[in-house]
Design a protein around this motif. Sequence first.
Motif, PDB file in Angstrom:
ATOM      1  N   ALA A  43      36.381  -6.256  32.362  1.00  0.00           N
ATOM      2  CA  ALA A  43      35.942  -7.072  31.228  1.00  0.00           C
ATOM      3  C   ALA A  43      34.900  -8.091  31.669  1.00  0.00           C
ATOM      4  CB  ALA A  43      37.134  -7.790  30.602  1.00  0.00           C
ATOM      5  N   GLN A  44      33.937  -8.352  30.808  1.00  0.00           N
ATOM      6  CA  GLN A  44      32.879  -9.296  31.153  1.00  0.00           C
ATOM      7  C   GLN A  44      33.446 -10.684  31.415  1.00  0.00           C
ATOM      8  OE1 GLN A  44      29.271  -8.996  28.956  1.00  0.00           O
ATOM      9  NE2 GLN A  44      28.702 -11.146  29.226  1.00  0.00           N
ATOM     10  N   SER A  45      34.508 -11.044  30.710  1.00  0.00           N
ATOM     11  CA  SER A  45      35.110 -12.364  30.927  1.00  0.00           C
ATOM     12  C   SER A  45      35.653 -12.520  32.343  1.00  0.00           C
ATOM     13  CB  SER A  45      36.224 -12.593  29.905  1.00  0.00           C
ATOM     14  OG  SER A  45      37.245 -11.602  30.041  1.00  0.00           O
ATOM     15  N   LEU A  46      36.068 -11.414  32.941  1.00  0.00           N
ATOM     16  CA  LEU A  46      36.529 -11.451  34.324  1.00  0.00           C
ATOM     17  C   LEU A  46      35.356 -11.436  35.285  1.00  0.00           C
ATOM     18  CD1 LEU A  46      39.515  -8.911  34.146  1.00  0.00           C
ATOM     19  CD2 LEU A  46      39.633 -11.399  34.116  1.00  0.00           C
ATOM     20  N   LEU A  47      34.338 -10.655  34.970  1.00  0.00           N
ATOM     21  CA  LEU A  47      33.175 -10.542  35.845  1.00  0.00           C
ATOM     22  C   LEU A  47      32.424 -11.855  35.957  1.00  0.00           C
ATOM     23  CD1 LEU A  47      31.876  -7.087  34.568  1.00  0.00           C
ATOM     24  CD2 LEU A  47      32.813  -7.538  36.835  1.00  0.00           C
ATOM     25  N   THR A  48      32.441 -12.642  34.931  1.00  0.00           N
ATOM     26  CA  THR A  48      31.691 -13.905  34.928  1.00  0.00           C
ATOM     27  C   THR A  48      32.566 -15.118  35.246  1.00  0.00           C
ATOM     28  OG1 THR A  48      32.008 -14.047  32.529  1.00  0.00           O
ATOM     29  CG2 THR A  48      29.972 -13.017  33.319  1.00  0.00           C
ATOM     30  N   ASN A  49      33.781 -14.875  35.661  1.00  0.00           N
ATOM     31  CA  ASN A  49      34.686 -15.963  36.023  1.00  0.00           C
ATOM     32  C   ASN A  49      34.717 -16.094  37.547  1.00  0.00           C
ATOM     33  OD1 ASN A  49      36.853 -17.677  36.567  1.00  0.00           O
ATOM     34  ND2 ASN A  49      38.070 -16.917  34.839  1.00  0.00           N
ATOM     35  N   PRO A  50      34.137 -17.149  38.096  1.00  0.00           N
ATOM     36  CA  PRO A  50      34.016 -17.262  39.556  1.00  0.00           C
ATOM     37  C   PRO A  50      35.343 -17.415  40.284  1.00  0.00           C
ATOM     38  CG  PRO A  50      33.350 -19.310  38.496  1.00  0.00           C
ATOM     39  CD  PRO A  50      33.551 -18.314  37.394  1.00  0.00           C
ATOM     40  N   SER A  51      36.427 -17.732  39.535  1.00  0.00           N
ATOM     41  CA  SER A  51      37.720 -17.911  40.191  1.00  0.00           C
ATOM     42  C   SER A  51      38.540 -16.619  40.251  1.00  0.00           C
ATOM     43  CB  SER A  51      38.525 -18.999  39.473  1.00  0.00           C
ATOM     44  OG  SER A  51      38.865 -18.581  38.152  1.00  0.00           O
ATOM     45  N   ARG A  52      38.077 -15.585  39.581  1.00  0.00           N
ATOM     46  CA  ARG A  52      38.810 -14.330  39.549  1.00  0.00           C
ATOM     47  C   ARG A  52      38.272 -13.366  40.597  1.00  0.00           C
ATOM     48  NH1 ARG A  52      42.046 -13.728  34.993  1.00  0.00           N
ATOM     49  NH2 ARG A  52      42.859 -11.979  36.211  1.00  0.00           N
ATOM     50  N   PRO A  53      39.123 -12.456  41.113  1.00  0.00           N
ATOM     51  CA  PRO A  53      38.639 -11.487  42.115  1.00  0.00           C
ATOM     52  C   PRO A  53      37.463 -10.664  41.610  1.00  0.00           C
ATOM     53  CG  PRO A  53      41.041 -11.456  41.994  1.00  0.00           C
ATOM     54  CD  PRO A  53      40.574 -12.324  40.875  1.00  0.00           C
ATOM     55  N   GLN A  54      37.463 -10.343  40.307  1.00  0.00           N
ATOM     56  CA  GLN A  54      36.364  -9.553  39.749  1.00  0.00           C
ATOM     57  C   GLN A  54      35.053 -10.348  39.796  1.00  0.00           C
ATOM     58  OE1 GLN A  54      39.309 -10.153  38.378  1.00  0.00           O
ATOM     59  NE2 GLN A  54      40.292  -8.208  37.843  1.00  0.00           N
ATOM     60  N   GLY A  55      35.124 -11.636  39.467  1.00  0.00           N
ATOM     61  CA  GLY A  55      33.935 -12.480  39.514  1.00  0.00           C
ATOM     62  C   GLY A  55      33.407 -12.628  40.930  1.00  0.00           C
ATOM     63  N   LYS A  56      34.299 -12.760  41.884  1.00  0.00           N
ATOM     64  CA  LYS A  56      33.879 -12.869  43.281  1.00  0.00           C
ATOM     65  C   LYS A  56      33.213 -11.579  43.751  1.00  0.00           C
ATOM     66  CE  LYS A  56      37.513 -16.196  44.485  1.00  0.00           C
ATOM     67  NZ  LYS A  56      38.722 -16.441  45.310  1.00  0.00           N
ATOM     68  N   ALA A  57      33.809 -10.447  43.364  1.00  0.00           N
ATOM     69  CA  ALA A  57      33.235  -9.157  43.764  1.00  0.00           C
ATOM     70  C   ALA A  57      31.853  -8.976  43.142  1.00  0.00           C
ATOM     71  CB  ALA A  57      34.172  -8.018  43.355  1.00  0.00           C
ATOM     72  N   TYR A  58      31.705  -9.353  41.882  1.00  0.00           N
ATOM     73  CA  TYR A  58      30.420  -9.248  41.200  1.00  0.00           C
ATOM     74  C   TYR A  58      29.368 -10.125  41.885  1.00  0.00           C
ATOM     75  CZ  TYR A  58      26.975 -10.151  37.492  1.00  0.00           C
ATOM     76  OH  TYR A  58      25.807 -10.313  36.773  1.00  0.00           O
ATOM     77  N   ALA A  59      29.727 -11.365  42.172  1.00  0.00           N
ATOM     78  CA  ALA A  59      28.795 -12.279  42.844  1.00  0.00           C
ATOM     79  C   ALA A  59      28.407 -11.756  44.218  1.00  0.00           C
ATOM     80  CB  ALA A  59      29.418 -13.664  42.948  1.00  0.00           C
TER      81      ALA A  59
END
Length: 580
Positions: free
Chosen positions: A139-155
């Motif tokens: 989900a985009q909300s996870l991808l753009t959340n810097p505190s979530r593993p998905q956001g970290k992986a995306y960054a």
Amino acid sequence: MPEKSEEQPPEKSPHLKYILIGVGVLVLALAIGLPLGLLVGSSDDDAAALAATSPNGAPTRLPTSSGGGGTSSGGGSFPTDDNSRPVSSPTYQNPAPVNRVPIKCLPDDYRIDALTSGICSGGLRREELYLRTLRQVSAQSLLTNPSRPQGKAYAFLVNYDPYFQGSCSVTGLKERFILMTLFFATNGEYWSLLAGWCGGTDHCGWSGVSCSSGAVTGIDLATNNLSGTIPEEIFALSQLQRLNMFANSLLGTIPNLSLLYHLKEIDLQNNLLTGPAFPTSLPNGLTSYKITGNTLDGTIPTSIDKWTQLQTLWAGKNQISGTIPTQFGKLNRLTSLYLYENGLQGSVPSQLGNVLLQEIWLSNNFFAQEIPESLMFLGSLKLFRLENNVFSGSLSTWIGLLTNLQDLRVNDNNIEGTVPVQLAQLTDLKELHIGTNFWSGNLPNIFRDLRQLETFDASNTDLGGTIPTTLFGVPTLETVNLSSSRMSGSVPNTLSNASNLRKLYLNDMPNLRGNLPSPGQGRLTSLTELLVQRTGLTGSMPTSICALRSDYFLDTLEADCIGSSPSMQCNFPDCCTGCF
């Protein structure tokens, strides 16, 4: 039911001097400023050694009455314990956290809203291209959340991954994202083995990752210090065939894996997982499902018969309740069934006799009624563990058909009747545990052809007669427990022939008479424990046995040697370690 003996042979204490030496070295190192990581170590060799010594099954439970040994049945096929006592399952402790400086995949001050990675074709910014691609997985909300593993992986992939740096290619992007999400979700910075992760190489070369034709087919991160949860994004590894996260500290539930049509093997044993043990989101093509040693619950679904390819099911030491569905009889490929230490009840379905099982481990549940006679026709059965249930009725004489059986444990049940003489036909037996039941009659002489037997336990029963002389003629015998039984007569002179005997428990056998036979000098040199207290034995402790205390390994020797006129003369503490 017979009372369960509370006496357990004593355990050895740790060597205090080694503990003190270790503490001293640690204090000295800290005093001179030596980095702690140099002491505790975190090398790949250490982690590999840890993985190499990992057992394949689940946790130890000391017996309530059967004090004899519990070794494995050959070749490492079955889990073993290290002290030759009958146990429910093997011990495994998750590895301690790796004490070292964690790897840094992202700078501390990274920000997703500050990603700048250049322009790709069509004027689309690189981070926007990646975001559009990865929204198919997360989900985009996870991808753009810097505190979530998905956001970290995306960054990481956009700005810090050397492999994709400056590239507008999305080939392999989703798989690399899923692996990095797993990395951040399970505190990958502290993994034991992480070669390649966060580096500039193809993810197919990362430690624990296997690929075929560029697609991830295997994740093998056993005993690797993972902590956290398994991310749901793993469902998008469409070619995944093997998922092995044995012996870590994983939390949460088993994720939705229903779309992983190629997945064959799941090993999540010895973690901290909760939730349903058999979620509906598992694929039907599994050949091996191992979840022993968690706190998973729920029941075994009747839809288990959809797992037509299943060969191995290990779900011991959880909180599974209910019954074993009769649909198990349709799993024609099933060879190994471990359901020990759960809350299962009811009768064992006779339909299990339709399956070519080689291993049945149902101990420490609440199974009742008779042991199904249909199981006596499983000619390939090697391990048959039913101890610590409430089975009743008699043990079928058809037991003699299980000629490949190596481990038979029916102790701590409500079984009655006589001990079948057909047990003599099980010539491959290494473990035979029949204690704490309602047996009647005498112990039959079944030992002449049991030339591989290592442990025999008939403790805490009403079995009478004399101790068979052929018992001590078994060359591989290591542990004998006849304590709290009604056997009478003398201890056979053939005792001296038991050259590998380590533990002999004859305590609480008031009908024994005569002297304890002398094995002679240089005999019974492997003996570590001998209990003969609270018996009718008289005379003196043989000097050749006392010599085993000083010259060999006999650590525990207990007899009726207390008082001014003891039943058995034995010097304390030079010879006997305990007098009663």
